[in-house]
Write a protein that holds these residues in place. Structure first.
Motif, short mmCIF file in Angstrom:
data_model
loop_
_atom_site.label_atom_id
_atom_site.label_comp_id
_atom_site.label_asym_id
_atom_site.label_seq_id
_atom_site.Cartn_x
_atom_site.Cartn_y
_atom_site.Cartn_z
N UNK A 38 0.89 -1.01 0.09
CA UNK A 38 0.03 0.15 -0.26
C UNK A 38 0.49 1.26 -0.37
N UNK A 39 0.93 2.36 -0.76
CA UNK A 39 1.55 3.01 -1.27
C UNK A 39 1.48 4.26 -0.55
N UNK A 40 0.15 4.06 -0.16
CA UNK A 40 -0.59 5.61 0.44
C UNK A 40 -0.67 5.38 2.34
N UNK A 41 0.30 4.51 2.89
CA UNK A 41 0.51 4.54 4.07
C UNK A 41 2.71 5.45 4.01
N UNK A 42 2.89 6.65 4.19
CA UNK A 42 4.08 6.65 4.86
C UNK A 42 5.01 5.32 5.29
N UNK A 43 6.26 4.97 5.05
CA UNK A 43 7.10 4.37 5.50
C UNK A 43 7.42 5.11 6.71
N UNK A 44 7.84 4.58 7.48
CA UNK A 44 7.96 4.44 9.26
C UNK A 44 9.65 5.43 9.39
N UNK A 45 10.31 6.20 9.86
CA UNK A 45 10.94 6.55 9.94
C UNK A 45 12.34 5.84 11.31
N UNK A 46 13.40 5.42 10.36
CA UNK A 46 14.22 4.52 11.42
C UNK A 46 14.30 5.49 12.51
N UNK A 47 14.42 6.91 12.84
CA UNK A 47 15.07 8.16 13.72
C UNK A 47 14.17 8.94 13.46
N UNK A 48 14.63 9.92 14.63
CA UNK A 48 13.69 10.99 14.54
C UNK A 48 14.33 12.51 13.72
#
Length: 130
Positions: A56-66
């Protein structure tokens, strides 16, 4: 005529070549094996897994770090620019105090280096070596 052809193909050096080829083939087939005792199953390895669905490309990827805030980004850029300017001020034009001394050094450096190499002495270890 068939007999002559038969003799050259089936006897003499041809026989030794065929025998050698057969020995090599038997050695290769005897050395190869299908032991899987130390093998890791493909499903157990980490890596991409086929889930059978499209991502699902509508879900933004989660960042590994802040991520940096805008203020942190500007502060770091300002620090980098200040460091670059300070470095540029240090590395301005090179001033040569005595160009004649440098010319003399350039002329003598090669012969001095050859003398040190031929004498096998190291001025770093022995200051009296020249």
């Amino acid at each position: 005529m068939t007999t002559d052809t038969g003799k050259t193909v089936f006897s003499g050096t041809g026989r030794f070549c065929r025998t050698g080829a057969a020995v090599v083939l038997l050695a290769i087939s005897g050395c190869s094996s299908t032991h899987i005792e130390g093998a890791t199953p493909v499903a157990a390895t980490d890596g991409p897994k086929n889930t059978g669905t499209y991502p699902n490309l509508n879900i933004p990827p989660q960042a590994a770090a802040e991520q940096f805030t805008e203020a942190e980004k500007n502060a770091r850029l300002a620090q980098l620019k200040a460091d670059a300017q300070a470095q540029g001020a240090k590395g301005g034009a090179v001033k040569v105090a005595n160009p004649a001394a440098l010319s003399t050094l350039a002329k003598q450096h090669g012969t001095d280096a050859l003398k040190q190499i031929e004498a096998k002495c190291d001025p770093a270890l022995d200051p009296s070596c020249k």
